[in-house]
Scaffold this motif. Structure first.
Motif, PDB file in Angstrom:
ATOM      1  N   ALA A   1      36.025  64.077  45.786  1.00  0.00           N
ATOM      2  CA  ALA A   1      36.176  62.879  44.960  1.00  0.00           C
ATOM      3  C   ALA A   1      35.292  63.031  43.727  1.00  0.00           C
ATOM      4  N   GLY A   2      35.771  62.548  42.588  1.00  0.00           N
ATOM      5  CA  GLY A   2      35.010  62.682  41.353  1.00  0.00           C
ATOM      6  C   GLY A   2      35.151  64.046  40.724  1.00  0.00           C
ATOM      7  N   ALA A   3      36.165  64.827  41.118  1.00  0.00           N
ATOM      8  CA  ALA A   3      36.362  66.174  40.579  1.00  0.00           C
ATOM      9  C   ALA A   3      36.505  66.119  39.064  1.00  0.00           C
ATOM     10  N   GLY A   4      35.809  67.028  38.392  1.00  0.00           N
ATOM     11  CA  GLY A   4      35.831  67.059  36.933  1.00  0.00           C
ATOM     12  C   GLY A   4      36.881  68.007  36.385  1.00  0.00           C
ATOM     13  N   GLU A   5      36.696  68.406  35.114  1.00  0.00           N
ATOM     14  CA  GLU A   5      37.669  69.260  34.452  1.00  0.00           C
ATOM     15  C   GLU A   5      37.782  70.626  35.115  1.00  0.00           C
ATOM     16  N   GLU A   6      36.727  71.053  35.795  1.00  0.00           N
ATOM     17  CA  GLU A   6      36.777  72.371  36.442  1.00  0.00           C
ATOM     18  C   GLU A   6      37.837  72.433  37.536  1.00  0.00           C
ATOM     19  N   ARG A   7      38.342  71.289  37.971  1.00  0.00           N
ATOM     20  CA  ARG A   7      39.374  71.254  39.009  1.00  0.00           C
ATOM     21  C   ARG A   7      40.774  70.983  38.439  1.00  0.00           C
ATOM     22  N   ASP A   8      40.897  70.943  37.122  1.00  0.00           N
ATOM     23  CA  ASP A   8      42.190  70.606  36.518  1.00  0.00           C
ATOM     24  C   ASP A   8      43.282  71.608  36.885  1.00  0.00           C
ATOM     25  N   VAL A   9      42.936  72.904  36.887  1.00  0.00           N
ATOM     26  CA  VAL A   9      43.931  73.924  37.215  1.00  0.00           C
ATOM     27  C   VAL A   9      44.408  73.752  38.658  1.00  0.00           C
ATOM     28  N   GLN A  10      43.467  73.474  39.548  1.00  0.00           N
ATOM     29  CA  GLN A  10      43.799  73.296  40.953  1.00  0.00           C
ATOM     30  C   GLN A  10      44.676  72.063  41.154  1.00  0.00           C
ATOM     31  N   LEU A  11      44.340  70.977  40.475  1.00  0.00           N
ATOM     32  CA  LEU A  11      45.123  69.745  40.595  1.00  0.00           C
ATOM     33  C   LEU A  11      46.520  69.925  40.009  1.00  0.00           C
ATOM     34  N   ALA A  12      46.610  70.651  38.897  1.00  0.00           N
ATOM     35  CA  ALA A  12      47.921  70.903  38.298  1.00  0.00           C
ATOM     36  C   ALA A  12      48.785  71.744  39.234  1.00  0.00           C
ATOM     37  N   ALA A  13      48.173  72.744  39.870  1.00  0.00           N
ATOM     38  CA  ALA A  13      48.912  73.579  40.820  1.00  0.00           C
ATOM     39  C   ALA A  13      49.388  72.753  42.016  1.00  0.00           C
ATOM     40  N   LEU A  14      48.551  71.832  42.488  1.00  0.00           N
ATOM     41  CA  LEU A  14      48.933  70.946  43.583  1.00  0.00           C
ATOM     42  C   LEU A  14      50.132  70.081  43.201  1.00  0.00           C
ATOM     43  N   SER A  15      50.050  69.485  42.028  1.00  0.00           N
ATOM     44  CA  SER A  15      51.125  68.602  41.578  1.00  0.00           C
ATOM     45  C   SER A  15      52.438  69.365  41.429  1.00  0.00           C
ATOM     46  N   ASN A  16      52.371  70.567  40.839  1.00  0.00           N
ATOM     47  CA  ASN A  16      53.577  71.373  40.656  1.00  0.00           C
ATOM     48  C   ASN A  16      54.149  71.824  42.004  1.00  0.00           C
TER      49      ASN A  16
ATOM     50  N   GLN B   1      45.951  81.278  43.688  1.00  0.00           N
ATOM     51  CA  GLN B   1      45.179  81.726  42.531  1.00  0.00           C
ATOM     52  C   GLN B   1      44.229  80.630  42.062  1.00  0.00           C
ATOM     53  N   ALA B   2      44.713  79.379  42.054  1.00  0.00           N
ATOM     54  CA  ALA B   2      43.850  78.271  41.635  1.00  0.00           C
ATOM     55  C   ALA B   2      42.669  78.109  42.588  1.00  0.00           C
ATOM     56  N   GLY B   3      42.865  78.472  43.852  1.00  0.00           N
ATOM     57  CA  GLY B   3      41.797  78.364  44.839  1.00  0.00           C
ATOM     58  C   GLY B   3      40.993  79.641  45.007  1.00  0.00           C
ATOM     59  N   GLY B   4      41.245  80.642  44.136  1.00  0.00           N
ATOM     60  CA  GLY B   4      40.481  81.878  44.204  1.00  0.00           C
ATOM     61  C   GLY B   4      40.883  82.800  45.335  1.00  0.00           C
ATOM     62  N   GLN B   5      42.125  82.701  45.829  1.00  0.00           N
ATOM     63  CA  GLN B   5      42.594  83.560  46.914  1.00  0.00           C
ATOM     64  C   GLN B   5      43.589  84.588  46.375  1.00  0.00           C
ATOM     65  N   PRO B   6      43.705  85.738  47.030  1.00  0.00           N
ATOM     66  CA  PRO B   6      44.664  86.747  46.568  1.00  0.00           C
ATOM     67  C   PRO B   6      46.098  86.275  46.778  1.00  0.00           C
ATOM     68  N   PRO B   7      47.011  86.670  45.914  1.00  0.00           N
ATOM     69  CA  PRO B   7      48.412  86.240  46.063  1.00  0.00           C
ATOM     70  C   PRO B   7      49.088  86.930  47.234  1.00  0.00           C
ATOM     71  N   LEU B   8      50.130  86.294  47.750  1.00  0.00           N
ATOM     72  CA  LEU B   8      50.954  86.918  48.780  1.00  0.00           C
ATOM     73  C   LEU B   8      51.936  87.879  48.101  1.00  0.00           C
TER      74      LEU B   8
ATOM     75  N   GLN C   1      44.323  73.405  49.821  1.00  0.00           N
ATOM     76  CA  GLN C   1      43.774  73.200  48.477  1.00  0.00           C
ATOM     77  C   GLN C   1      43.343  71.749  48.264  1.00  0.00           C
ATOM     78  N   ALA C   2      44.134  70.813  48.793  1.00  0.00           N
ATOM     79  CA  ALA C   2      43.814  69.392  48.593  1.00  0.00           C
ATOM     80  C   ALA C   2      42.510  69.014  49.297  1.00  0.00           C
ATOM     81  N   THR C   3      42.295  69.554  50.493  1.00  0.00           N
ATOM     82  CA  THR C   3      41.066  69.219  51.219  1.00  0.00           C
ATOM     83  C   THR C   3      39.837  69.867  50.592  1.00  0.00           C
ATOM     84  N   ASP C   4      40.053  70.821  49.700  1.00  0.00           N
ATOM     85  CA  ASP C   4      38.937  71.496  49.028  1.00  0.00           C
ATOM     86  C   ASP C   4      38.456  70.731  47.803  1.00  0.00           C
ATOM     87  N   ILE C   5      39.207  69.728  47.373  1.00  0.00           N
ATOM     88  CA  ILE C   5      38.872  68.996  46.147  1.00  0.00           C
ATOM     89  C   ILE C   5      38.027  67.775  46.505  1.00  0.00           C
TER      90      ILE C   5
END
Length: 559
Positions: A77-92, A124-131, A71-75
């Protein structure tokens, strides 16, 4: 090579430092989205974490680290608000991974299922099906069912029409389950419908799904499993499969669906007749955790870290010391008149604090003392029995709070029944004594290893070994105290070898024999680091390695 939880201690400091660096770099990048170097630093740290976890073979943690890296390599530089969910999931997920490894380092019990919520949030944040929930669950799916024949229907009954009615009944129950309305009754309706389908199709391949699904529904109800979103989706998927089942006599259920249903049966450990039969056929044993424990432990992983709990523990201990000071003054008869009101206030405040942090049993233990303390007056002496009762409650609270700063699981100690706080405190003291004995045993073996190294480097100077046999016999005695007879015997054998083959002879053992002795001591050291086998999930075969080394030294080893 010893891997998994037993190797975590070898890389602990470097691993946690790298994770802290990843968290710090990611937090900075979230605040400074244009600074691509911060994101790159976080990615490099995650890559190092993933590599370390792969090396020591911590399966669940390794999988979460891989998802983090993906997920981190998919983000960009300069990511906007559309990446907030992904960044929050990474941090958590980074936070959860660090908390999981902290607990693993303390308790030596792998439970990769705890990481699935964080993994699926990332996916889910990266658009993949859950395990699926059963991802870490293993079972043979091809076990046949013996001696079950289809029920003979009354003459003139259309089996397909009857099967459709059973499916409609299943759908009615499913609707109540999805809405959370009269859930036990809804599950019972679903179970009966699936049982009816099982009886109709018992002679056909499609009857297998009905049989397993009926047991899973029974387990969901009887085991009071939580109505998680994934389980609602599972039973909804089952309804869609029933439609396909009714349409084709050659239907065979997807293996992934069967595995999910069997996982519910294993998790619930229900004593229902269907679940018992299924566990016997598939050879399933109870899992080392319950659904409720998983939920509690995941909530704890997502909660405050050890630094916060240490601060909280310190604050509670300060209040406990104030309470004990007042009790001491009352016991001596030198307490000022206002001390009684102060004591009541301190106890009430402390009881509320304990309940707020989830320590309900000690909080209630103090709460139960409040009416008694409220009746105490400066002009009349306090009965010694009442003082002892309050002291027992305070000591019990102290023993329960002691685990907060060490990350001890809240459920790992038995909560005291009202009036039995002194017994719980005694049990805690015994547990603390066991920990001290284990620490001393580890120190004794470490001392022996250092002494052998010095003996080897000095070309056999015996004074380096003078205290080693005595030290190892002390370790042996401590392990006997813990009930670890096999480990004690192995330690004693190592001590005997050093005494007879290194101190009492003029010839120095061969380098190969010294290496074998070192292997035996190292294996025993790993065993002690893992809690001497007292925690579930610890690799008990470490003692087998030590036994093999002791045999290679030419010493007898009991089976």
């Amino acid at each position: 090579m010893v891997t998994g939880v037993t190797s975590l201690g070898l890389v602990r400091d470097e691993l946690f430092a790298t994770m802290e660096q990843a968290e710090h770099s990611l937090e900075q990048f979230i605040a400074e989205r244009q600074n691509g170097s911060l994101l790159q630093q976080a990615v490099e740290a995650m890559h190092q974490v993933r590599g370390t976890l792969t090396l020591i073979e911590l399966t669940g943690a390794e999988l979460l680290a891989q998802e983090l890296l993906d997920q981190a390599t998919d983000i960009p530089a300069g990511a906007g608000e559309e990446r907030d969910v992904q960044l929050a999931a990474l941090s958590n997920a980074l936070y959860v991974l660090r908390r999981y490894l902290e607990n693993l380092d303390l308790h030596r019990q792998e439970m990769p299922e705890l990481l699935l919520p964080a993994i699926n949030d990332l996916r889910q944040a990266g658009g993949q099906p859950p395990l699926p929930e059963s991802y870490f669950f293993s079972v043979r799916l091809d076990q046949p069912r013996q001696g079950k024949a289809a029920t003979q229907l009354p003459e003139g009954t259309d089996p397909n029409a009857l099967a459709r009615r059973f499916r409609q009944a299943y759908q009615q129950g499913l609707l109540g389950f999805l809405r959370g309305q009269k859930v036990p009754s809804a599950l019972r309706t679903m179970e009966r419908a699936l049982g009816g389908l099982e009886r109709i199709f018992a002679d056909e391949p499609r009857g297998r799904l009905c049989w397993i699904a009926a047991a899973a529904t029974e387990s969901q109800r009887d085991g009071q499993l939580l109505a998680r979103k994934a389980r609602k989706q599972l039973f909804s998927r089952l309804d869609r499969e029933l439609k396909l089942l009714l349409a084709s006599g050659t239907y065979e259920a997807p293996r992934s669906l069967l595995k999910e249903l069997l996982y519910l049966v294993a998790l619930a450990d229900s004593q229902g007749p269907r679940a018992i039969e299924l566990r016997e056929v598939f050879g399933m044993t109870a899992l080392p955790f319950t659904d409720q424990l998983l939920e509690q432990e995941y909530q704890r992983l997502s909660g405050p870290g050890q630094a916060v709990m240490r601060s909280l523990s310190s604050a509670i201990f300060e209040e406990l010391n104030s309470v004990k000071d007042v009790i001491d003054l009352i016991e001596r008869g030198t307490a000022p008149a206002e001390s009684f009101a102060t004591l009541h206030s301190l106890l009430a405040k402390l009881a509320k604090t304990l309940v707020m942090v989830g320590l309900n049993s000690p909080g209630n233990a103090l709460q139960a003392q409040l009416p008694m303390v409220a009746a105490w007056r400066a002009e009349s002496p306090v009965e010694s029995g009442e003082l002892l009762k309050l002291a027992d409650a305070v000591l019990y609270v102290e023993s329960m709070v002691a685990g907060l700063d060490s990350g001890e699981r809240r459920g790992s100690r038995l909560e005291a029944e009202p009036g039995r706080e002194s017994e719980s405190f005694a049990n805690h003291q015994l547990a603390e004594a066991r920990i001290v004995v284990l620490d001393e045993a580890q120190a004794g073996i470490a001392l022996a290893k250092r002494a052998i190294t010095a003996y080897l480097e000095s070309n056999g100077e015996k004074p380096h070994l003078a205290n080693v046999p005595v030290s190892l016999q002390a370790v042996r005695g401590g392990l006997w105290f813990l009930g670890q007879e096999r480990a004690a015997a192995l330690v004693g054998a190592c001590g005997d070898y050093i005494q007879r083959q290194m101190l009492e002879t003029s010839l120095m053992p061969s380098e190969q024999m010294l290496e074998t002795l070192a292997d035996a001591l190292t294996s025993l050291e790993y065993y002690l680091e893992g809690g001497a086998g007292m925690r579930r999930g610890f690799q008990s075969d470490v003692l087998d390695l030590a036994a093999n080394s002791v045999r290679a030294l030419g010493l007898p080893v009991a089976a």
